[in-house]
Design an enzyme around this catalytic site. Structure first.
Site, mmCIF file in Angstrom:
data_model
loop_
_atom_site.group_PDB
_atom_site.id
_atom_site.type_symbol
_atom_site.label_atom_id
_atom_site.label_comp_id
_atom_site.label_asym_id
_atom_site.label_seq_id
_atom_site.Cartn_x
_atom_site.Cartn_y
_atom_site.Cartn_z
ATOM 1 N N HIS A 1 0.860 -1.187 0.000
ATOM 2 C CA HIS A 1 0.000 0.000 0.000
ATOM 3 C C HIS A 1 0.897 1.239 0.000
ATOM 4 O O HIS A 1 1.243 1.782 1.061
ATOM 5 C CB HIS A 1 -0.926 -0.015 1.223
ATOM 6 C CG HIS A 1 -1.960 1.081 1.241
ATOM 7 N ND1 HIS A 1 -3.273 0.882 1.608
ATOM 8 C CD2 HIS A 1 -1.884 2.398 0.930
ATOM 9 C CE1 HIS A 1 -3.944 2.021 1.529
ATOM 10 N NE2 HIS A 1 -3.106 2.974 1.129
ATOM 11 N N HIS B 1 1.183 4.901 -2.211
ATOM 12 C CA HIS B 1 0.744 5.829 -3.269
ATOM 13 C C HIS B 1 1.980 6.534 -3.820
ATOM 14 O O HIS B 1 2.772 7.102 -3.034
ATOM 15 C CB HIS B 1 -0.209 6.878 -2.694
ATOM 16 C CG HIS B 1 -1.470 6.295 -2.125
ATOM 17 N ND1 HIS B 1 -2.618 6.121 -2.867
ATOM 18 C CD2 HIS B 1 -1.773 5.856 -0.870
ATOM 19 C CE1 HIS B 1 -3.569 5.602 -2.101
ATOM 20 N NE2 HIS B 1 -3.089 5.433 -0.890
ATOM 21 N N HIS C 1 0.984 17.216 -6.537
ATOM 22 C CA HIS C 1 0.546 17.034 -7.931
ATOM 23 C C HIS C 1 0.974 18.222 -8.784
ATOM 24 O O HIS C 1 1.412 18.069 -9.916
ATOM 25 C CB HIS C 1 -0.981 16.849 -8.002
ATOM 26 C CG HIS C 1 -1.432 15.521 -7.472
ATOM 27 N ND1 HIS C 1 -2.660 15.322 -6.877
ATOM 28 C CD2 HIS C 1 -0.808 14.324 -7.418
ATOM 29 C CE1 HIS C 1 -2.760 14.053 -6.494
ATOM 30 N NE2 HIS C 1 -1.664 13.433 -6.817
ATOM 31 N N PRO D 1 -3.875 7.767 -12.606
ATOM 32 C CA PRO D 1 -3.491 8.300 -13.922
ATOM 33 C C PRO D 1 -3.998 9.732 -14.071
ATOM 34 O O PRO D 1 -5.130 10.032 -13.704
ATOM 35 C CB PRO D 1 -4.197 7.358 -14.907
ATOM 36 C CG PRO D 1 -4.487 6.123 -14.127
ATOM 37 C CD PRO D 1 -4.719 6.571 -12.716
ATOM 38 N N ASP E 1 -9.739 7.688 -8.110
ATOM 39 C CA ASP E 1 -9.897 8.707 -7.068
ATOM 40 C C ASP E 1 -11.390 8.994 -6.913
ATOM 41 O O ASP E 1 -12.028 9.528 -7.816
ATOM 42 C CB ASP E 1 -9.123 9.969 -7.483
ATOM 43 C CG ASP E 1 -9.207 11.078 -6.443
ATOM 44 O OD1 ASP E 1 -10.114 11.033 -5.584
ATOM 45 O OD2 ASP E 1 -8.375 11.990 -6.511
ATOM 46 N N GLY F 1 -8.572 8.322 -2.537
ATOM 47 C CA GLY F 1 -9.104 9.685 -2.608
ATOM 48 C C GLY F 1 -9.813 10.045 -1.320
ATOM 49 O O GLY F 1 -10.053 9.187 -0.451
ATOM 50 N N GLU G 1 -12.087 3.964 6.283
ATOM 51 C CA GLU G 1 -10.962 4.826 6.696
ATOM 52 C C GLU G 1 -11.491 5.883 7.664
ATOM 53 O O GLU G 1 -10.801 6.336 8.578
ATOM 54 C CB GLU G 1 -10.400 5.468 5.429
ATOM 55 C CG GLU G 1 -9.104 6.192 5.589
ATOM 56 C CD GLU G 1 -8.600 6.739 4.256
ATOM 57 O OE1 GLU G 1 -9.306 6.606 3.226
ATOM 58 O OE2 GLU G 1 -7.505 7.314 4.249
ATOM 59 N N ASP H 1 1.759 3.576 3.182
ATOM 60 C CA ASP H 1 0.734 4.484 2.661
ATOM 61 C C ASP H 1 1.388 5.614 1.856
ATOM 62 O O ASP H 1 1.333 5.613 0.631
ATOM 63 C CB ASP H 1 -0.113 5.063 3.806
ATOM 64 C CG ASP H 1 -1.443 5.620 3.310
ATOM 65 O OD1 ASP H 1 -1.735 5.493 2.111
ATOM 66 O OD2 ASP H 1 -2.200 6.178 4.137
ATOM 67 N N ASP H 2 1.994 6.574 2.560
ATOM 68 C CA ASP H 2 2.635 7.722 1.904
ATOM 69 C C ASP H 2 3.934 7.995 2.658
ATOM 70 O O ASP H 2 3.957 8.810 3.588
ATOM 71 C CB ASP H 2 1.721 8.953 1.998
ATOM 72 C CG ASP H 2 0.378 8.724 1.311
ATOM 73 O OD1 ASP H 2 0.357 8.662 0.086
ATOM 74 O OD2 ASP H 2 -0.636 8.589 2.027
HETATM 75 P P1 5GP Z 1 -1.065 9.476 -6.611
HETATM 76 O O1 5GP Z 1 -2.261 8.635 -6.922
HETATM 77 O O2 5GP Z 1 -1.200 10.871 -7.130
HETATM 78 O O3 5GP Z 1 0.227 8.831 -7.051
HETATM 79 O O4 5GP Z 1 -0.931 9.557 -5.014
HETATM 80 C C1 5GP Z 1 -1.625 10.525 -4.231
HETATM 81 C C2 5GP Z 1 -3.104 10.211 -4.159
HETATM 82 O O5 5GP Z 1 -3.311 8.983 -3.463
HETATM 83 C C3 5GP Z 1 -3.909 11.226 -3.365
HETATM 84 O O6 5GP Z 1 -4.292 12.312 -4.151
HETATM 85 C C4 5GP Z 1 -5.108 10.390 -2.896
HETATM 86 O O7 5GP Z 1 -6.076 10.284 -3.906
HETATM 87 C C5 5GP Z 1 -4.493 9.034 -2.678
HETATM 88 N N1 5GP Z 1 -4.122 8.841 -1.252
HETATM 89 C C6 5GP Z 1 -2.895 8.923 -0.709
HETATM 90 N N2 5GP Z 1 -2.938 8.657 0.611
HETATM 91 C C7 5GP Z 1 -4.208 8.400 0.912
HETATM 92 C C8 5GP Z 1 -4.883 8.049 2.132
HETATM 93 O O8 5GP Z 1 -4.306 7.920 3.211
HETATM 94 N N3 5GP Z 1 -6.230 7.860 2.037
HETATM 95 C C9 5GP Z 1 -6.897 7.973 0.856
HETATM 96 N N4 5GP Z 1 -8.211 7.737 0.877
HETATM 97 N N5 5GP Z 1 -6.306 8.301 -0.290
HETATM 98 C C10 5GP Z 1 -4.970 8.511 -0.274
#
Ligand code: 5GP
Length: 355
Positions: free
Chosen positions: A16, A18, A71, A105, A143, A178, A208, A290-291
């Site tokens: 997981h 992103h 972004h 995307p 998203d 999203g 979430e 996650d991030d």
């Molecule tokens: P990307 O898809 O642009 O590579 O990664 C960022 C995107 O991932 C964010 O704009 C969001 O849509 C999604 N995202 C990242 N972390 C989270 C989170 O903790 N929860 C949710 N629901 N979405 C996340």
């Protein structure tokens, strides 16, 4: 070995992550520099705005503002190429052996189409796999704040890659993510049904934030292969016995993101994280970042945090690595090979942890 060193040495599986949320400070600084050269100093965020330093928190809403800034900073194909390369190399350097990266995307008029965005990501994935000891697979993110029509175009793209000669081995499924306060997952069920029919695996951010109707509908649809977060599923953490029963009976793995949940405030403390309740039930749990950029962490540090907080014995820590292998979206043949190599490495580490 001390615990942190041990966690760094573990052969890890990240399921997981992103892409844009995984940007390190170094990458953010590079992107800022490029923008500075193009636009001058005006209106540029400083890097402190886009990461969460040790000990600091940000609400989920604030995190979504940060994603907006990230972004903006990565709105060219050149930037997409760089961020993808850096993120994969950083995971590889953290001894992540298998990475399922997810990304939305992006169509930015005059700059890139969704297909150009994904082609760029996939091209870098292919080349980085040749140069690093890491296997990478992609999930295309839907998203939920962008609407169902947008989701259909993402699904169409995923379907295209599934039959393309170039990238069919790299694209394994869809993620639904999203802002959980925007839109309703119920609207996306037809998209998920079609994705499933095409053989795409589904990882969905679910519970979430509290939203019983949504959880009910998604679980009833029986489409989800892995659940992102699942914070408000267990009756002890604001969920219901019905939800618990469905998730347990179907053994749907939960993607656990400790730092993310605590720093974004959906869980009060690591000690109170739902990980503990589900672990008691011996439910499949996957430790994830996650991030890693936004939440200032690494997968090794997430394993460390988990092992330390819940006083896990070595056997349980190793078991987390193996549970992650089982939850990957690889085919059985690939999974068997990965399992074997991970098991061999874990064996070589056995007994080396100083508790
Ligand atoms: P990307 O898809 O642009 O590579 O990664 C960022 C995107 O991932 C964010 O704009 C969001 O849509 C999604 N995202 C990242 N972390 C989270 C989170 O903790 N929860 C949710 N629901 N979405 C996340």
């Amino acid at each position: 070995m001390d615990l942190l060193t041990y966690c760094k040495r573990l052969p890890k599986i990240e399921l997981h992550a992103h892409l844009t949320g995984s940007l390190s400070d170094a990458t953010v600084l590079q992107l800022l520099e490029v923008k500075r050269e193009q636009l001058g100093e005006h209106h540029l965020p400083d890097s402190a705005e886009v990461t969460i330093r040790q000990g600091h928190n940000r609400s989920l809403e604030e995190c979504f503002k940060v994603f907006g800034i990230l972004h903006y900073l990565s709105d060219s194909l050149e930037a997409v190429e760089n961020i993808t390369r850096n993120v994969i190399q950083e995971f590889a350097a953290d001894n992540v052996w298998y990475l399922e990266l997810r990304t939305t995307p992006k169509h930015i008029p005059g700059k890139m189409t969704k297909k150009q965005y994904m082609d760029t990501v996939l091209k870098v994935v292919r080349s980085e796999m040749e140069h690093n000891k890491i296997t990478v697979r992609l999930l295309l993110s839907v998203d939920r704040s962008r609407g169902v029509e947008d989701a259909h175009t993402t699904l169409a793209l995923a379907k295209h890659y599934r039959v393309s000669t170039e990238y069919k081995d790299l694209v394994c499924g869809l993620d639904v993510s999203g802002n959980p306060h925007v839109g309703s997952l119920l609207d996306y069920i037809p998209v998920l049904e079609e994705a499933k029919k095409c053989g795409l695996k589904l990882a969905v951010h679910l519970a979430e934030v509290p939203n019983e109707d949504e959880v009910q509908a998604i679980l009833n649809a029986g489409l989800v292969d892995r659940i992102g977060h699942g914070t408000f599923l267990h009756p002890g953490s604001g969920g219901t016995q019905d939800h618990l029963t469905v998730v347990r009976n179907k053994l749907i793995p939960l993607e656990i993101c400790l730092s993310s949940n605590v720093k974004s405030g959906t869980v009060k403390t690591v000690e109170q994280h739902h990980f503990a309740r589900w672990k008691e039930l011996k439910h499949p749990l996957i430790i994830c970042t996650d991030d890693k950029g936004v939440f200032c962490t690494t997968l090794s540090e997430e394993y460390y945090l988990c092992a330390k907080t819940f006083s896990l014995p070595e056997e349980d820590i190793q078991d987390l690595c193996l549970q992650a292998v089982e939850a990957t979206f690889m085919n059985q043949k690939e999974k068997t090979i990965l399992r074997q190599t991970v098991q061999n490495e874990l064996k070589s580490l056995q007994g080396k942890l100083l508790m």
